[in-house]
Design an enzyme around this catalytic site. Structure first.
Site, PDB file in Angstrom:
ATOM      1  N   CYS A 153      66.456  35.741  54.835  1.00  0.00           N
ATOM      2  CA  CYS A 153      65.854  36.028  53.534  1.00  0.00           C
ATOM      3  C   CYS A 153      64.425  36.550  53.667  1.00  0.00           C
ATOM      4  O   CYS A 153      63.836  36.585  54.729  1.00  0.00           O
ATOM      5  CB  CYS A 153      65.874  34.780  52.666  1.00  0.00           C
ATOM      6  SG  CYS A 153      64.835  33.450  53.301  1.00  0.00           S
TER       7      CYS A 153
ATOM      8  N   ALA B 126      61.832  34.310  55.220  1.00  0.00           N
ATOM      9  CA  ALA B 126      61.907  34.297  56.685  1.00  0.00           C
ATOM     10  C   ALA B 126      61.131  35.479  57.261  1.00  0.00           C
ATOM     11  O   ALA B 126      60.440  35.349  58.272  1.00  0.00           O
ATOM     12  CB  ALA B 126      63.363  34.338  57.147  1.00  0.00           C
TER      13      ALA B 126
ATOM     14  N   ARG C 141      60.760  30.188  66.006  1.00  0.00           N
ATOM     15  CA  ARG C 141      60.707  31.586  66.443  1.00  0.00           C
ATOM     16  C   ARG C 141      59.963  31.806  67.768  1.00  0.00           C
ATOM     17  O   ARG C 141      59.842  32.916  68.235  1.00  0.00           O
ATOM     18  CB  ARG C 141      60.118  32.482  65.345  1.00  0.00           C
ATOM     19  CG  ARG C 141      61.199  32.952  64.378  1.00  0.00           C
ATOM     20  CD  ARG C 141      60.682  33.954  63.391  1.00  0.00           C
ATOM     21  NE  ARG C 141      60.093  35.115  63.999  1.00  0.00           N
ATOM     22  CZ  ARG C 141      60.776  36.153  64.489  1.00  0.00           C
ATOM     23  NH1 ARG C 141      62.071  36.171  64.421  1.00  0.00           N
ATOM     24  NH2 ARG C 141      60.157  37.177  65.025  1.00  0.00           N
TER      25      ARG C 141
ATOM     26  N   HIS D 264      58.858  41.261  55.132  1.00  0.00           N
ATOM     27  CA  HIS D 264      57.896  41.967  55.982  1.00  0.00           C
ATOM     28  C   HIS D 264      56.931  42.775  55.120  1.00  0.00           C
ATOM     29  O   HIS D 264      55.717  42.744  55.325  1.00  0.00           O
ATOM     30  CB  HIS D 264      58.602  42.964  56.922  1.00  0.00           C
ATOM     31  CG  HIS D 264      59.637  42.341  57.816  1.00  0.00           C
ATOM     32  ND1 HIS D 264      60.780  43.000  58.181  1.00  0.00           N
ATOM     33  CD2 HIS D 264      59.685  41.125  58.410  1.00  0.00           C
ATOM     34  CE1 HIS D 264      61.487  42.217  58.981  1.00  0.00           C
ATOM     35  NE2 HIS D 264      60.847  41.080  59.134  1.00  0.00           N
TER      36      HIS D 264
END
Lengths: 548, 460
Positions: free
Chosen positions: A60, A63, A94, A194
């Site tokens: 999503c 994230a 991550r 992003h």
């Protein structure tokens, strides 16, 4: 197995992949499954909604924003405003490594902060609790920055994280508090997050510190998140080459570096998908050109270093870069020469990320392996076909919801580092200045390109192509391996790495050699089961519903 | 120091949770649904939820974890997720062909008010559910309770939606599995078999999340409680719920729907909790406990007696989930150890009361906190103020253990950096033996590491 001449007929493969879908789904998926031709690059449907019920690799917006872009900066306190899960799942998973200069420097990466929203906060609003949480974080840690990330319910109940952030920022005076509307439902994948992250970092961080930076060749490294220490290796190479890294976006970075990043003279972009917005915005506002590079692969690293030297157009730098390459390459060559006979002719598939499926093809090429099929999880058409297609991309409802910042040249700080003519000349030399030609131009004719690969399609592809290695993420890892095919995780690197630069190339060669030649894959059948197999070796590569 | 910003001074927090000792409901629902044979869990929310839950479960088990999502976009969030769920049901039955889809909700779908009962009914009315296939559901809002609550809600949904009362009783006993590992579920089945009692264990993730490497990916592995078994639980003589938080709600639902009487026990971790389980199952099943089980018990007691000097008085900090923490605390007390600091992010007065009863009687000085504010940051602060000899908890504990240089045993969920939990049980007498072995190894390795050369022992 696999050289080009043994490819199955890709058009037959495509039919095979979609035949089980309901008619409407099949029609939609067909547009994302493309037979490549690097000469006349065909259009790939990308960055569109995943059909509900399809088992997708995608995550999503949150994230992409908190997990990917903001997560790696060590001295921001990242508070996730929402129920506990969102912050919990993004807690160190991550592998963004970071290295502080001293043992007392701020590093909040091992921490997980959340407002742990409860039912009453959803019903009566959560802003009060959020402000309380910000206050408590400030009192406990006195960080330079606190960032707030909105999760799904926050957007729906209308909590204004930006107003709350502003209020607290003004109250503290010495702590930059800012928010991100990165609710999970925005956009169609991590990609939306992003973009939202780029906007926030650009608005709230870049340009806050105008201290002139030192160094002759100053650059930022964009879209490098220091997974497995990738940024450390690039930093090592930069230092050796005499390049000054002002800031990375955002692996191993600090607030101060990001705030000062506009003093650099070049932005090099590694992961185009996640950070290209920043490159464009910094160019417009500050006049810093960006250039696409890749430090994945030894040859690619050498090439990228040469491009950077070409950009700065300095003979001493050119010489230094050549010296670095000359010094690094022999040990790389020693390893690849030894490994190459065992990997040559093998085949790979890469379905991952928004840039990695492209970058890692270089490493497989260096290993003498062919990429028979590849695709991204959350990329856009420009990552496949190149940025030339940007004007033709239709903006759909899901993309429209993501803010496009209106950026203008800064009245004081705008300073074009190169003239238009100089930039044109650099482009003619093959430098990808403010440009990216995408993945497909590099892939062979008749290889398969699939966007947002579904679980069903992945099992079909493996069954048909029987690749020697499959690259994807943790959710795919053990599925593929149950079929007897090793899977290399290209998000987390299976907890290895780094894979960038010269040291990284060596690591990758060794890992792939180990994986494709591991004896365990020949141990799958028990001796008493082998009697019935035709050649005494597991035939493997089966998926239950594919063969039923 | 990894957690260099954790100070000794404890301050009450009302807004900020730091380093939680819990996660959210849907992952528990997904885990529970994987324990039904032929079932595909479905997450009704944004893609990220499903992706995060699958990733976490995959990292914990190193196994395929299959689940689908309604892939909400902004439009669905505004207009409701019905269209997404109906489309998902259609796609899933066409492509992935499960026998059952187990839908759970998320904070997103709960906030907008999607009614899973109504939507699944509509799916049925619209003919989207093929003959003989099932869609079940559970409401699992992430802003209530924890992952344990989500597990309980899905198990309750399973009981409610499958159980049928035919009027003819079956000579079998239901065991509602609280949150435990596939290895634990396998051990429960083994113990029942050894006792000679016919049970239906649900959910059952053994042979699902510990599947063998065969060269073939079984999308629906051979394990999991089957539909006929689940339908039969309404005719069982009795239910035993293992875990008052994660299992009892399902047993209550079954009693309401099918009048199956139940008893609630702790997850049988450690000696006395296992004793109660064996006593109960043998009494309800009308069997005598076979000598083999008594001998297993004796072996555990024997080891505890033999090694008591190394266990006595050792101070232990714990974090985790209610149905594990209660019997584990009891077991540590049976070992003559001191569980001195305990946190769990899972709220609940009953859990708090049970813990207080155990602790007040045998370790009144123990610090215990659960629910809001009971996070690992607080536990770490307690540890800094009053150092402990051992830390027990999930993988996230390794940061505290390293900073404080305390021996650490991985126990609970999630364990992301070691294997074993899927294969070797913590329940039963053999599970108790495994725990004692782990505790002793951790403590004795530390003693060996820290011993002066002249005090370094050969025999211990």
């Amino acid at each position: 197995m696999g050289t080009n001449t043994h490819f199955p007929d890709p058009s037959v493969v495509r039919e095979e992949l979609i035949q089980k879908y309901p008619a409407k789904v099949a029609k939609k998926r067909a547009k994302s499954i493309i037979i490549n031709d690097p000469q006349i690059i065909p259009e790939v449907q990308a960055n569109v909604r995943t059909v509900p019920g399809i088992i997708t690799q995608r995550g999503c917006s949150y994230a992409g924003c908190k997990g990917v872009v903001l997560g790696p900066t060590r001295d921001i306190v990242n508070i996730v405003h929402g129920p506990i899960g969102c912050s919990f799942y993004a807690w160190m998973t991550r592998r963004n490594q970071t290295r502080t200069e001293s043992l007392t420097d701020a590093n909040y990466i091992p921490y997980c902060f959340s407002t742990d929203m409860q039912e009453e906060n959803v019903v009566f609003g959560g802003e009060k609790k959020l402000k309380q949480a910000i206050q408590e974080a400030y009192d406990l840690f006195h960080p330079k920055s606190i960032a707030i990330f909105s999760t799904c319910p926050v957007g729906l109940i209308g909590d204004d994280v930006h107003a709350a952030s502003r209020e607290m920022r003004e109250k503290f005076g010495d702590c930059n508090v800012f928010g991100f509307s990165c609710e999970g439902y925005r956009g169609v994948s991590q990609s939306a997050g992003h973009h939202i992250a780029n906007n926030g970092v650009f608005k709230h961080m870049v340009g806050r510190d105008n201290t002139p930076s030192e160094g002759k060749f100053k650059l930022n490294l964009l879209g490098e998140y220091n997974i497995g220490g990738d940024a450390f290796e690039i930093e090592r190479i930069f230092e050796k080459a005499g390049l000054t890294l002002i800031s990375s976006f955002s692996g191993n970075s600090t607030i101060k570096q990001l705030e000062n990043s506009h003093t650099a003279d070049l932005n090099v972009i590694q992961c185009h998908r996640s950070i290209n917005y920043m490159g464009d915005m910094m160019e417009t506002k500050y006049g810093i050109p960006w250039m696409k590079v890749s430090f994945v692969g030894a040859e690619s690293s050498a090439k990228s270093l040469r491009k950077i030297a070409e950009y700065f157009d300095d003979d001493a730098l050119r010489a230094q870069v050549e010296a670095v390459i000359a010094e690094e390459m022999p040990r790389v060559k020693a390893v690849i020469d030894e490994i190459l006979p065992r990997t040559t002719g093998k085949t790979a598939m890469l379905f991952v990320g928004g840039s990695r499926a492209h970058h890692y093809q270089d490493l497989f090429t260096e290993l003498g392996m062919t990429t028979v099929a590849a695709g991204y999880e959350f990329a856009h058409r420009d990552d496949y076909e190149g940025r030339d297609v940007l004007p033709t991309i239709k903006i759909d409802a899901d993309s429209k919801n993501i803010e496009e910042l209106k950026v203008l040249p800064d009245p004081e700080l705008y300073n074009p580092r190169k003239t238009e003519a100089e930039l044109e000349a650099l482009k003619e030399k093959g430098l990808e200045i403010n440009g990216y030609s995408g993945m497909m131009q590099q892939m062979t004719k008749k290889s398969l390109v699939v966007d947002d690969l579904s679980h069903y399609e992945s099992e079909k592809l493996i069954e048909i192509y029987k690749p020697d290695i499959f690259c994807a993420g943790i959710k795919e890892k053990y599925v593929v391996q149950k079929m007897g095919v090793p899977l290399k995780q290209l998000h987390s690197y299976d907890y290895g790495g780094p894979y960038t630069g010269f040291e990284g190339a060596v690591n990758f060669y060794k890992d792939i050699d180990r994986m494709v030649n591991n004896p365990v894959w020949k141990l799958i059948k028990a001796p008493w089961q082998k009697k019935v197999a035709t050649n005494g070796v597991s035939k493997g590569l089966e998926a239950s519903y594919v063969t039923q | 120091m990894l957690l260099r910003h954790t100070s000794k001074e404890v301050k009450e927090r009302e807004g900020l949770t730091i380093n939680p000792a819990k996660t959210c409901q849907p992952i528990g629902a997904m885990y529970a649904a994987l324990g039904i044979h032929g079932c595909l869990p479905h997450s009704h929310g944004s893609q990220g939820c499903c992706s995060y839950h699958r990733s976490t479960l995959t990292r914990h088990y190193k196994e395929p974890v299959m689940a689908a999502t309604s892939s909400f976009t902004e439009g669905a969030s505004v207009f409701g997720g019905q269209a997404n769920l109906l489309a998902a049901i259609d796609t899933i039955f066409s492509v992935y062909e499960p026998d059952i889809i187990a839908v759970h909700s998320t904070c997103l779908s709960e906030t907008i008010g999607d009614d899973l009962q109504q939507i699944t009914r509509k799916a049925n009315d619209d003919g989207k559910i093929p003959e003989g296939k099932r869609v079940i559901f559970a409401s699992t809002p992430s802003f209530i309770g924890s992952h344990v609550t989500g597990y309980a809600n899905m198990v309750t949904g399973i009981a409610q939606q499958f159980a049928v009362s035919t009027g003819a009783k079956k000579n079998q006993i239901n065991i509602v599995a609280g949150w435990m590992e596939p290895s634990d579920m396998r051990e429960i089945k083994r113990l029942a078999k050894e006792l000679g009692v016919k049970i239906v264990l649900f959910p059952d993730t053994s042979d699902v999340l510990d599947a063998p490497q065969t060269g073939k990916h079984e999308f629906y592995p051979k394990g999991g409680t089957t539909i006929p078994e689940l339908e039969s639980i309404g005719d069982s003589l009795h239910s035993i719920a293992l875990g008052s938080i994660s299992a009892e709600p399902a047993a209550i639902a079954l009693e309401k729907k099918c009048k199956v009487p139940f008893e609630t026990l702790e997850v049988p971790i450690g000696l006395t909790a296992t004793d109660r389980f064996i006593m109960s199952l043998s009494e309800i099943g009308g069997v005598t406990v076979p000598d083999e089980i008594t001998a297993d018990r004796g072996r555990l007691v024997d080891v505890i007696a033999d090694m008591e000097q190394y266990l006595y008085g050792k101070r232990v900090a714990l974090f985790g989930d209610p149905d594990q923490l209660v019997p584990l605390t009891e077991f540590l007390l049976d070992l003559n150890m001191k569980p001195v600091q305990i946190v769990s992010g899972t709220p609940g007065q009953r859990f708090e009361k049970t813990m207080r009863e155990i602790l007040d009687a045998r370790s009144p000085e123990t610090k215990f906190k659960n629910g809001i504010g009971a996070d690992m940051f607080l536990l770490h602060q307690w540890m800094k103020n009053e150092p402990v000899d051992l830390l027990i908890g999930n993988t996230y504990g390794k940061y505290m253990a390293r900073d404080e240089d305390v021996p650490f045993i991985r126990f609970g969920f999630p364990i992301l950096d070691r294997i074993g939990h899927s294969y070797f049980p913590n329940v039963g007498y053999s599970g108790g033996l495994r725990l004692v072995e782990k505790i002793l190894t951790a403590l004795l390795d530390r003693q060996d590491r820290d011993a002066l050369e002249e005090k370094f022992e050969l025999v211990m």
